[in-house]
Design a protein around this motif. Structure first.
Motif, PDB file in Angstrom:
ATOM      1  N   GLN A  66     -29.781 -63.902  10.907  1.00 24.30           N
ATOM      2  CA  GLN A  66     -28.703 -62.917  11.048  1.00 24.30           C
ATOM      3  C   GLN A  66     -29.272 -61.502  11.122  1.00 24.30           C
ATOM      4  O   GLN A  66     -28.805 -60.668  11.877  1.00 24.30           O
ATOM      5  N   GLU A  67     -30.287 -61.227  10.299  1.00 25.80           N
ATOM      6  CA  GLU A  67     -30.979 -59.948  10.333  1.00 25.80           C
ATOM      7  C   GLU A  67     -32.471 -60.203  10.410  1.00 25.80           C
ATOM      8  O   GLU A  67     -32.975 -61.156   9.820  1.00 25.80           O
ATOM      9  N   HIS A  80     -29.665 -56.419  13.468  1.00 26.03           N
ATOM     10  CA  HIS A  80     -28.572 -57.196  12.908  1.00 26.03           C
ATOM     11  C   HIS A  80     -27.776 -57.796  14.053  1.00 26.03           C
ATOM     12  O   HIS A  80     -27.337 -57.077  14.956  1.00 26.03           O
ATOM     13  N   GLU A  81     -27.608 -59.099  14.039  1.00 30.01           N
ATOM     14  CA  GLU A  81     -26.803 -59.779  15.062  1.00 30.01           C
ATOM     15  C   GLU A  81     -25.332 -59.669  14.691  1.00 30.01           C
ATOM     16  O   GLU A  81     -24.950 -59.853  13.536  1.00 30.01           O
ATOM     17  N   THR A  82     -24.505 -59.355  15.685  1.00 27.08           N
ATOM     18  CA  THR A  82     -23.075 -59.216  15.437  1.00 27.08           C
ATOM     19  C   THR A  82     -22.298 -59.666  16.674  1.00 27.08           C
ATOM     20  O   THR A  82     -22.772 -59.507  17.801  1.00 27.08           O
ATOM     21  N   THR A  84     -19.241 -58.495  17.416  1.00 23.19           N
ATOM     22  CA  THR A  84     -18.453 -57.370  17.907  1.00 23.19           C
ATOM     23  C   THR A  84     -19.141 -56.059  17.539  1.00 23.19           C
ATOM     24  O   THR A  84     -19.937 -56.011  16.603  1.00 23.19           O
ATOM     25  N   PRO A  86     -19.810 -52.873  15.736  1.00 20.90           N
ATOM     26  CA  PRO A  86     -19.387 -52.376  14.422  1.00 20.90           C
ATOM     27  C   PRO A  86     -18.716 -51.007  14.547  1.00 20.90           C
ATOM     28  O   PRO A  86     -18.968 -50.264  15.500  1.00 20.90           O
TER      29      PRO A  86
END
Length: 175
Positions: A66-67, A80-82, A84, A86
């Motif tokens: 994830q990070e 950081h994978e997201t 949407t 932020p």
């Protein structure tokens, strides 16, 4: 419950090619010479990847982390994978508190900002329809008067622009 903190932020906005980054690189030395600790956030609509295929950090991320943090003796970077984009508040919350954060982009959500407007780019200005823009920085000899609340300054007047930013930075309340 964590203490709430206040973080002054000020936006630098404008169309692509208007000179936002150039202005920021001229403002940073002025603000830091005044003793301010300044950080920046750069928003882009374009996908970027600081990693390289085959590198360890790339493999960590591609394998599901994830990070991923990369640390060197000179600096560190946290990816950081997201799913949407932020919010501006979430990004500011992730940063170390400083005296001022300059935000390049986010013109729709930054509470107060300036627009770098250069008519020779051939692109329409944002300030007629963006109420958060309090200052227009320009090299245009013609100053439109469609918003009486708006202040205009010359692009080369970096010291006065820095004063304006310090006096008009918005304070975000963060958890």
């Amino acid at each position: 419950m964590p203490a709430r903190r206040k973080q002054p932020v000020f936006g630098i906005t404008g169309r692509s090619g208007s000179g936002k980054t150039s202005l920021i690189t001229r403002l940073l030395p002025v603000l830091t010479q005044q003793g301010l600790r300044v950080s920046t956030i750069k928003h882009t609509h374009h996908g970027v990847d600081m990693d390289q295929p085959g590198k360890d950090t790339f493999l960590h991320r591609e394998s599901g982390a994830q990070e991923v943090m990369l640390a060197t003796p000179e600096r560190w970077v946290l990816q950081h994978e997201t799913a949407t984009m932020p919010s501006l508040e979430a990004l500011v919350q992730a940063m170390t508190p400083v005296d001022l954060i300059l935000v390049e982009g986010f013109h729709a959500t930054v509470p107060t900002s300036l627009e770098v407007w250069r008519p020779e780019t051939g692109k329409a200005p944002l300030f007629p329809d963006t109420s958060a823009i309090a200052l227009v920085v320009t090299d245009s000899p013609v100053i439109p008067q469609n918003r009486p609340d708006l202040k205009f300054m010359r692009l080369e007047d970096v010291a006065a622009i820095a004063v304006f930013i310090r006096e008009h930075a918005a304070t975000l309340m963060l958890a």
